[in-house]
Design a protein around this motif. Sequence first.
Motif, mmCIF file in Angstrom:
data_model
loop_
_atom_site.group_PDB
_atom_site.id
_atom_site.type_symbol
_atom_site.label_atom_id
_atom_site.label_comp_id
_atom_site.label_asym_id
_atom_site.label_seq_id
_atom_site.Cartn_x
_atom_site.Cartn_y
_atom_site.Cartn_z
ATOM 1 N N ASP A 168 39.909 -31.566 -11.292
ATOM 2 C CA ASP A 168 38.740 -31.924 -11.874
ATOM 3 C C ASP A 168 37.498 -30.618 -11.794
ATOM 4 O O ASP A 168 37.018 -30.772 -12.154
ATOM 5 C CB ASP A 168 37.621 -33.755 -11.853
ATOM 6 C CG ASP A 168 37.319 -34.059 -11.911
ATOM 7 O OD1 ASP A 168 36.921 -34.046 -13.343
ATOM 8 O OD2 ASP A 168 36.024 -34.504 -11.657
ATOM 9 N N HIS A 171 37.511 -28.043 -13.170
ATOM 10 C CA HIS A 171 37.243 -27.954 -14.615
ATOM 11 C C HIS A 171 35.592 -28.101 -14.738
ATOM 12 O O HIS A 171 34.819 -27.371 -15.650
ATOM 13 C CB HIS A 171 37.807 -29.393 -14.984
ATOM 14 C CG HIS A 171 37.667 -29.384 -16.710
ATOM 15 N ND1 HIS A 171 36.610 -29.836 -17.552
ATOM 16 C CD2 HIS A 171 38.549 -28.828 -17.213
ATOM 17 C CE1 HIS A 171 37.052 -30.052 -18.408
ATOM 18 N NE2 HIS A 171 38.140 -29.235 -18.970
ATOM 19 N N ARG A 172 35.064 -28.627 -14.013
ATOM 20 C CA ARG A 172 33.374 -28.878 -13.841
ATOM 21 C C ARG A 172 33.075 -27.432 -13.481
ATOM 22 O O ARG A 172 31.650 -27.485 -14.620
ATOM 23 C CB ARG A 172 32.870 -29.695 -12.913
ATOM 24 C CG ARG A 172 33.286 -31.176 -12.896
ATOM 25 C CD ARG A 172 32.263 -32.082 -12.173
ATOM 26 N NE ARG A 172 33.522 -32.131 -11.376
ATOM 27 C CZ ARG A 172 32.658 -32.630 -10.003
ATOM 28 N NH1 ARG A 172 31.318 -32.439 -9.440
ATOM 29 N NH2 ARG A 172 34.231 -32.551 -8.867
ATOM 30 N N GLN A 174 34.307 -24.896 -14.351
ATOM 31 C CA GLN A 174 34.717 -23.857 -15.600
ATOM 32 C C GLN A 174 35.077 -22.792 -15.156
ATOM 33 O O GLN A 174 35.425 -21.938 -15.858
ATOM 34 C CB GLN A 174 33.752 -23.329 -16.748
ATOM 35 C CG GLN A 174 32.537 -24.593 -17.151
ATOM 36 C CD GLN A 174 30.964 -24.162 -18.236
ATOM 37 O OE1 GLN A 174 31.188 -23.183 -18.070
ATOM 38 N NE2 GLN A 174 30.325 -25.067 -18.075
ATOM 39 N N GLU A 176 38.274 -21.091 -15.593
ATOM 40 C CA GLU A 176 39.481 -20.980 -16.473
ATOM 41 C C GLU A 176 40.970 -21.039 -15.972
ATOM 42 O O GLU A 176 42.113 -21.883 -15.849
ATOM 43 C CB GLU A 176 39.618 -20.831 -17.831
ATOM 44 C CG GLU A 176 38.319 -20.620 -18.701
ATOM 45 C CD GLU A 176 37.808 -20.255 -19.787
ATOM 46 O OE1 GLU A 176 39.123 -19.414 -20.517
ATOM 47 O OE2 GLU A 176 36.859 -20.218 -20.204
ATOM 48 N N VAL A 179 41.672 -23.523 -13.680
ATOM 49 C CA VAL A 179 42.322 -25.093 -14.047
ATOM 50 C C VAL A 179 43.584 -24.249 -14.876
ATOM 51 O O VAL A 179 44.273 -25.254 -14.216
ATOM 52 C CB VAL A 179 41.552 -25.075 -15.071
ATOM 53 C CG1 VAL A 179 42.027 -26.193 -16.513
ATOM 54 C CG2 VAL A 179 39.744 -25.659 -14.654
ATOM 55 N N LYS A 205 40.239 -33.794 -20.584
ATOM 56 C CA LYS A 205 39.948 -32.362 -20.320
ATOM 57 C C LYS A 205 40.819 -31.880 -21.420
ATOM 58 O O LYS A 205 40.490 -29.954 -21.212
ATOM 59 C CB LYS A 205 41.192 -31.863 -19.082
ATOM 60 C CG LYS A 205 40.090 -32.526 -18.256
ATOM 61 C CD LYS A 205 40.331 -32.330 -16.408
ATOM 62 C CE LYS A 205 40.012 -32.818 -15.409
ATOM 63 N NZ LYS A 205 39.671 -33.897 -15.654
ATOM 64 N N LEU A 207 44.462 -30.501 -21.893
ATOM 65 C CA LEU A 207 44.656 -28.968 -21.015
ATOM 66 C C LEU A 207 46.263 -29.869 -22.319
ATOM 67 O O LEU A 207 46.769 -30.382 -21.632
ATOM 68 C CB LEU A 207 44.498 -29.905 -19.863
ATOM 69 C CG LEU A 207 43.948 -30.337 -18.508
ATOM 70 C CD1 LEU A 207 43.838 -29.870 -17.461
ATOM 71 C CD2 LEU A 207 43.126 -28.273 -19.371
#
Length: 235
Positions: A168, A171-172, A174, A176, A179, A205, A207
């Motif tokens: 999380d 992802h917040r 960014q 990549e 993630v 998200k 994904l």
Amino acid sequence: PGLTQSLWKSSDESTKISVTSGNHSFLSYISAWRKEFERNDVWKKDLLFLNQVVDRVAKASSQPQSTRHRASVDQGIIENWENYLAATASHDLTIEAADGCVTAHAEMLKQASPVVQAMLGSPMKERQSQQIQLGDTSSDAVRLVLETLYTCSSQSDPDYKTALSALDLAHRWQMEVVVAILADLVAELITAESFVAIAEHAALKQLDALKKACQSFGSKNAAIKAQIKKGQFPK
């Protein structure tokens, strides 16, 4: 026609089993050996091992194929990055997590995250103090993000809740690449207990690889299949 292969235990002819390759495909050849193993209890452990191997191959084949470009890295390089992360005297950024502080190299995070770049490169208070406050994220989750960023791996065995919290945060921010790596880690932690939480994160998200891993697990687990039919999980 074909090659005949025979096995036996301790030269005991009574335990001998044989299979002729003939026109077998890979799967039918394995099936033939299974039948031979099942004929005599002395091959019970071997049958169990064969079943485990087949299950692992099937599981690996069903996993989504990644389109990410990967490269092998010498272990020494990984160790250098581990040491760099551990060199706290050179850290110039403090991350105040929910249960304690974690430090890192500001430039490392700025290069990996446009969000952190904006926070530390603007008149915001984070730039002035070189501190980032994360009241909703545990220090273990922050460390997992940093370990993944620096070394593409984890130095511990996180539980699924920590891994999801780290995912999380990445992802917040960014991040990549982080993630993607953490999503692979989370996919390995899918169980009946963790399925709902992981499936929700994957759906929210977007994904895709993680969503497919959840779908694969859910299609094989009886309890999960029953709940999916009731429409209780994200699609």
